[in-house]
Scaffold this motif. Structure first.
Motif, PDB file in Angstrom:
ATOM      1  N   HIS A 368       0.834  -1.213   0.000  1.00  0.00           N
ATOM      2  CA  HIS A 368       0.000   0.000   0.000  1.00  0.00           C
ATOM      3  C   HIS A 368       0.866   1.260   0.000  1.00  0.00           C
ATOM      4  O   HIS A 368       0.331   2.363   0.012  1.00  0.00           O
ATOM      5  N   ASN A 369       2.147   1.040   0.099  1.00  0.00           N
ATOM      6  CA  ASN A 369       3.065   2.164   0.232  1.00  0.00           C
ATOM      7  C   ASN A 369       2.672   3.090   1.383  1.00  0.00           C
ATOM      8  O   ASN A 369       2.671   4.313   1.253  1.00  0.00           O
ATOM      9  N   ARG A 370       2.254   2.468   2.488  1.00  0.00           N
ATOM     10  CA  ARG A 370       1.863   3.245   3.669  1.00  0.00           C
ATOM     11  C   ARG A 370       2.460   2.594   4.907  1.00  0.00           C
ATOM     12  O   ARG A 370       2.825   1.430   4.896  1.00  0.00           O
ATOM     13  N   ARG A 371       2.475   3.383   5.987  1.00  0.00           N
ATOM     14  CA  ARG A 371       2.852   2.830   7.299  1.00  0.00           C
ATOM     15  C   ARG A 371       1.594   2.789   8.162  1.00  0.00           C
ATOM     16  O   ARG A 371       0.791   3.723   8.138  1.00  0.00           O
ATOM     17  N   TYR A 372       1.462   1.695   8.908  1.00  0.00           N
ATOM     18  CA  TYR A 372       0.293   1.522   9.769  1.00  0.00           C
ATOM     19  C   TYR A 372       0.719   1.377  11.224  1.00  0.00           C
ATOM     20  O   TYR A 372       1.815   0.873  11.525  1.00  0.00           O
ATOM     21  N   LEU A 373      -0.181   1.789  12.095  1.00  0.00           N
ATOM     22  CA  LEU A 373      -0.035   1.495  13.521  1.00  0.00           C
ATOM     23  C   LEU A 373      -1.301   0.728  13.880  1.00  0.00           C
ATOM     24  O   LEU A 373      -2.411   1.176  13.572  1.00  0.00           O
ATOM     25  N   ARG A 374      -1.132  -0.443  14.479  1.00  0.00           N
ATOM     26  CA  ARG A 374      -2.290  -1.309  14.722  1.00  0.00           C
ATOM     27  C   ARG A 374      -2.455  -1.566  16.217  1.00  0.00           C
ATOM     28  O   ARG A 374      -1.515  -1.992  16.879  1.00  0.00           O
ATOM     29  N   THR A 375      -3.628  -1.288  16.717  1.00  0.00           N
ATOM     30  CA  THR A 375      -3.861  -1.563  18.137  1.00  0.00           C
ATOM     31  C   THR A 375      -4.848  -2.715  18.269  1.00  0.00           C
ATOM     32  O   THR A 375      -5.724  -2.898  17.436  1.00  0.00           O
ATOM     33  N   ALA A 376      -4.677  -3.456  19.340  1.00  0.00           N
ATOM     34  CA  ALA A 376      -5.646  -4.502  19.678  1.00  0.00           C
ATOM     35  C   ALA A 376      -6.333  -4.083  20.972  1.00  0.00           C
ATOM     36  O   ALA A 376      -5.790  -3.278  21.741  1.00  0.00           O
ATOM     37  N   SER A 377      -7.523  -4.601  21.171  1.00  0.00           N
ATOM     38  CA  SER A 377      -8.256  -4.286  22.406  1.00  0.00           C
ATOM     39  C   SER A 377      -8.742  -5.579  23.019  1.00  0.00           C
ATOM     40  O   SER A 377      -9.533  -6.301  22.405  1.00  0.00           O
ATOM     41  N   TYR A 378      -8.246  -5.866  24.211  1.00  0.00           N
ATOM     42  CA  TYR A 378      -8.689  -7.073  24.904  1.00  0.00           C
ATOM     43  C   TYR A 378      -9.182  -6.685  26.295  1.00  0.00           C
ATOM     44  O   TYR A 378      -9.036  -5.534  26.716  1.00  0.00           O
ATOM     45  N   LEU A 379      -9.747  -7.663  26.971  1.00  0.00           N
ATOM     46  CA  LEU A 379     -10.382  -7.384  28.273  1.00  0.00           C
ATOM     47  C   LEU A 379      -9.466  -6.650  29.241  1.00  0.00           C
ATOM     48  O   LEU A 379      -9.937  -5.893  30.091  1.00  0.00           O
ATOM     49  N   TYR A 380      -8.174  -6.879  29.137  1.00  0.00           N
ATOM     50  CA  TYR A 380      -7.252  -6.282  30.112  1.00  0.00           C
ATOM     51  C   TYR A 380      -6.886  -4.836  29.765  1.00  0.00           C
ATOM     52  O   TYR A 380      -6.264  -4.147  30.565  1.00  0.00           O
ATOM     53  N   ASN A 381      -7.241  -4.380  28.566  1.00  0.00           N
ATOM     54  CA  ASN A 381      -6.887  -3.000  28.174  1.00  0.00           C
ATOM     55  C   ASN A 381      -7.870  -1.982  28.740  1.00  0.00           C
ATOM     56  O   ASN A 381      -8.989  -2.326  29.094  1.00  0.00           O
ATOM     57  N   SER A 382      -7.415  -0.724  28.794  1.00  0.00           N
ATOM     58  CA  SER A 382      -8.295   0.363  29.249  1.00  0.00           C
ATOM     59  C   SER A 382      -8.210   1.499  28.241  1.00  0.00           C
ATOM     60  O   SER A 382      -7.199   1.639  27.530  1.00  0.00           O
ATOM     61  N   LEU A 383      -9.259   2.313  28.201  1.00  0.00           N
ATOM     62  CA  LEU A 383      -9.287   3.428  27.250  1.00  0.00           C
ATOM     63  C   LEU A 383      -8.113   4.386  27.486  1.00  0.00           C
ATOM     64  O   LEU A 383      -7.554   4.954  26.553  1.00  0.00           O
ATOM     65  N   GLU A 384      -7.727   4.529  28.754  1.00  0.00           N
ATOM     66  CA  GLU A 384      -6.633   5.453  29.099  1.00  0.00           C
ATOM     67  C   GLU A 384      -5.337   5.075  28.382  1.00  0.00           C
ATOM     68  O   GLU A 384      -4.507   5.936  28.080  1.00  0.00           O
ATOM     69  N   GLU A 385      -5.169   3.802  28.117  1.00  0.00           N
ATOM     70  CA  GLU A 385      -3.930   3.376  27.446  1.00  0.00           C
ATOM     71  C   GLU A 385      -3.846   3.971  26.026  1.00  0.00           C
ATOM     72  O   GLU A 385      -2.783   4.392  25.573  1.00  0.00           O
ATOM     73  N   TYR A 386      -4.984   4.007  25.334  1.00  0.00           N
ATOM     74  CA  TYR A 386      -4.982   4.563  23.967  1.00  0.00           C
ATOM     75  C   TYR A 386      -4.878   6.092  24.017  1.00  0.00           C
ATOM     76  O   TYR A 386      -4.293   6.702  23.124  1.00  0.00           O
ATOM     77  N   GLU A 387      -5.481   6.686  25.062  1.00  0.00           N
ATOM     78  CA  GLU A 387      -5.380   8.147  25.208  1.00  0.00           C
ATOM     79  C   GLU A 387      -3.916   8.540  25.401  1.00  0.00           C
ATOM     80  O   GLU A 387      -3.435   9.520  24.826  1.00  0.00           O
ATOM     81  N   TYR A 388      -3.245   7.758  26.198  1.00  0.00           N
ATOM     82  CA  TYR A 388      -1.827   8.020  26.452  1.00  0.00           C
ATOM     83  C   TYR A 388      -1.027   7.876  25.154  1.00  0.00           C
ATOM     84  O   TYR A 388      -0.199   8.733  24.812  1.00  0.00           O
ATOM     85  N   LEU A 389      -1.306   6.791  24.408  1.00  0.00           N
ATOM     86  CA  LEU A 389      -0.618   6.592  23.121  1.00  0.00           C
ATOM     87  C   LEU A 389      -0.884   7.787  22.197  1.00  0.00           C
ATOM     88  O   LEU A 389       0.040   8.282  21.530  1.00  0.00           O
ATOM     89  N   ALA A 390      -2.122   8.261  22.172  1.00  0.00           N
ATOM     90  CA  ALA A 390      -2.465   9.399  21.295  1.00  0.00           C
ATOM     91  C   ALA A 390      -1.652  10.631  21.693  1.00  0.00           C
ATOM     92  O   ALA A 390      -1.128  11.347  20.824  1.00  0.00           O
ATOM     93  N   GLU A 391      -1.530  10.877  22.997  1.00  0.00           N
ATOM     94  CA  GLU A 391      -0.732  12.028  23.463  1.00  0.00           C
ATOM     95  C   GLU A 391       0.717  11.892  23.016  1.00  0.00           C
ATOM     96  O   GLU A 391       1.337  12.842  22.545  1.00  0.00           O
ATOM     97  N   VAL A 392       1.240  10.687  23.156  1.00  0.00           N
ATOM     98  CA  VAL A 392       2.630  10.443  22.760  1.00  0.00           C
ATOM     99  C   VAL A 392       2.788  10.660  21.252  1.00  0.00           C
ATOM    100  O   VAL A 392       3.759  11.300  20.800  1.00  0.00           O
ATOM    101  N   LEU A 393       1.838  10.162  20.477  1.00  0.00           N
ATOM    102  CA  LEU A 393       1.946  10.311  19.018  1.00  0.00           C
ATOM    103  C   LEU A 393       1.924  11.784  18.628  1.00  0.00           C
ATOM    104  O   LEU A 393       2.671  12.216  17.747  1.00  0.00           O
ATOM    105  N   LYS A 394       1.059  12.568  19.285  1.00  0.00           N
ATOM    106  CA  LYS A 394       0.984  13.998  18.979  1.00  0.00           C
ATOM    107  C   LYS A 394       2.340  14.661  19.214  1.00  0.00           C
ATOM    108  O   LYS A 394       2.759  15.554  18.495  1.00  0.00           O
ATOM    109  N   LYS A 395       3.018  14.198  20.242  1.00  0.00           N
ATOM    110  CA  LYS A 395       4.307  14.798  20.587  1.00  0.00           C
ATOM    111  C   LYS A 395       5.430  14.315  19.651  1.00  0.00           C
ATOM    112  O   LYS A 395       6.304  15.104  19.285  1.00  0.00           O
ATOM    113  N   GLU A 396       5.376  13.068  19.270  1.00  0.00           N
ATOM    114  CA  GLU A 396       6.535  12.475  18.583  1.00  0.00           C
ATOM    115  C   GLU A 396       6.433  12.459  17.048  1.00  0.00           C
ATOM    116  O   GLU A 396       7.421  12.194  16.373  1.00  0.00           O
ATOM    117  N   ILE A 397       5.245  12.700  16.500  1.00  0.00           N
ATOM    118  CA  ILE A 397       5.126  12.603  15.027  1.00  0.00           C
ATOM    119  C   ILE A 397       5.203  13.993  14.395  1.00  0.00           C
ATOM    120  O   ILE A 397       4.562  14.888  14.857  1.00  0.00           O
TER     121      ILE A 397
END
Ligand SMILES: Cc1ncc(COP(=O)(O)O)c(C=O)c1O
Length: 397
Positions: A368-397
């Motif tokens: 596809h000539n693209r880069r992907y970031l793939r997340t999985a969601s299982y019972l042990y995950n929490s929404l805060e984990e993705y919020e944190y990842l989003a904050e980090v991505l905003k800072k680092e990309i």
């Protein structure tokens, strides 16, 4: 940066490292403590008398595992075989096919690379052809996917390799309808349900796909090495195991030959398969005994997670929410980072892990000539984990 997020309350049932934000259930699953304890008990029993375990004790456990699992995916148990992983399931079928020059095998431009390679291997050695259906980007609806795939079929298409949920892009394909439409044109489907049991409802009796393979070690959380292959009745005498073993020289009818040939392909640790009933029972006990609830929980979390990440990145949705289950991918904004292959670590993956302890797959998909970031969601995950990842991505990309 906000505070380091915690897992959900159910996280206590897994032995995942406390300080890692684990958003990659998709690659290898994660086995809960109770199931690992059960496996350890089985292994102790095995090693206390290996001969008796293989010859006697395991027989009933094996039959129980086949019975419980075939009920879970509503399959006839005579056609259900255990294999160590979905890659082996795909190889078993493709390498048994009697392809002729000019025959075509259809796969998708989202097909898992190892399985794509297997398609190429069997087409190249026989003079057949690999045909890759290019799915739209972005995908607007299921019908568009079905029609696109059908448009790549010809009179020479012998088999199509179709995913339940795509690996690089986490798209839940309308596989039920794809199987129906392709098979009504005389094209056998090999359904790659590596992300199958436990992430989407599977009803093999209804589906009637020629071949279905899939993993228990991903979304059913068994120990690694538990997967299956199901052969429809008319296909059972055409498919041979990857390892020819004792059963090959023993007489029997088709049903007997399946068990003789596939249930013993050489000495190995069989405990992952024997843990399937335990995993199904344990995971379902975590949410009122209902698998539909577990799938819904993980799907809702994945949809919310994707929205949070898309807001942070501003890239388009790959597909509508209705095509998301527990796994989802987002496109990364264009950059000058080279698009290499899934096997080479993307610098963003390394940075997220080394600097922030976030375990999440980031990879280039050259098709596809693209880069992907793939997340999985299982019972042990929490929404805060993705919020944190989003904050980090905003800072680092
Ligand atoms: C769509 C798909 N097919 C096949 C596989 C291979 O699974 P395994 O490594 O268990 O063989 C994967 C693994 O992630 C996958 O996503």
């Amino acid at each position: 940066m906000g505070t380091i997020p915690r897992r959900s309350n159910l996280g206590r049932h897994w032995n995942l490292k406390e300080d890692v934000i684990f958003l990659n259930h998709g690659s290898f699953g994660a086995c809960p403590i109770e199931v690992l304890d059960y496996q350890n008990k089985l292994r102790d029993e095995l090693e206390s008398d290996p001969v008796n375990f293989f010859d006697v004790t395991s027989k009933q456990l094996w039959a129980d595992a086949i019975a419980v699992f075939s009920k879970f995916i509503n399959a006839d148990k005579e056609g259900l075989i255990f294999v160590p992983n979905a890659t082996s399931g795909v190889n078993t079928v493709l390498r048994s096919l009697d392809l002729k020059e000019g025959d075509e095998i259809l796969a998708l431009d989202h097909t898992y690379q190892a399985c794509w390679n297997t398609v190429d291997f069997v087409t190249e050695r026989s003079g057949a052809k690999t045909v890759i259906a290019k799915l739209p980007y972005p995908i607007e609806n299921s019908e568009q996917v079905i029609q696109t795939i059908l448009s790549y079929t010809t009179k020479r298409t012998k088999l199509a390799l179709i995913d339940t949920v795509t690996s690089p892009t986490g798209i839940r394909l309308p596989f039920e309808e794809i199987v129906k439409q392709l098979q009504s044109k005389g094209i056998d489907v090999l359904l790659d349900a590596a992300h199958g049991p436990g992430i989407v409802p599977l009803d093999l009796e209804k589906l009637q796909a020629a071949y279905v393979t899939g993993n228990a070690h991903k979304w059913l959380c068994t120990p690694k090495g538990a997967a299956f292959l199901h052969l429809r009745e008319d296909k059972r005498n055409q498919i041979r195991p990857l390892s020819i073993s004792h059963g090959a020289s023993v007489e029997g009818n088709t049903d007997e030959k399946i068990r003789l040939e596939f249930d013993w392909t050489g000495t190995q640790d069989i405990t992952p398969w024997l843990c399937i009933p335990k995993s199904i029972e344990f995971i379902s006990s975590l949410l009122e005994g209902e698998w539909s609830q577990i799938m819904k929980h993980n799907t809702d979390l994945a949809i919310n997670a994707r929205n949070i990440l898309l807001n942070a990145l501003g890239t388009p949705k790959l597909c509508p929410d209705s095509m998301i289950v527990g796994l989802s991918a987002v496109v990364l904004p264009e950059s000058n980072i080279p698009i290499t292959s899934v096997l080479e670590p993307d610098p963003l993956h390394t940075l997220l892990y080394e600097k922030y302890n976030i375990q999440v797959p980031v990879f280039g998909w050259p098709h596809h000539n693209r880069r992907y970031l793939r997340t999985a969601s299982y019972l042990y995950n929490s929404l805060e984990e993705y919020e944190y990842l989003a904050e980090v991505l905003k800072k680092e990309i």
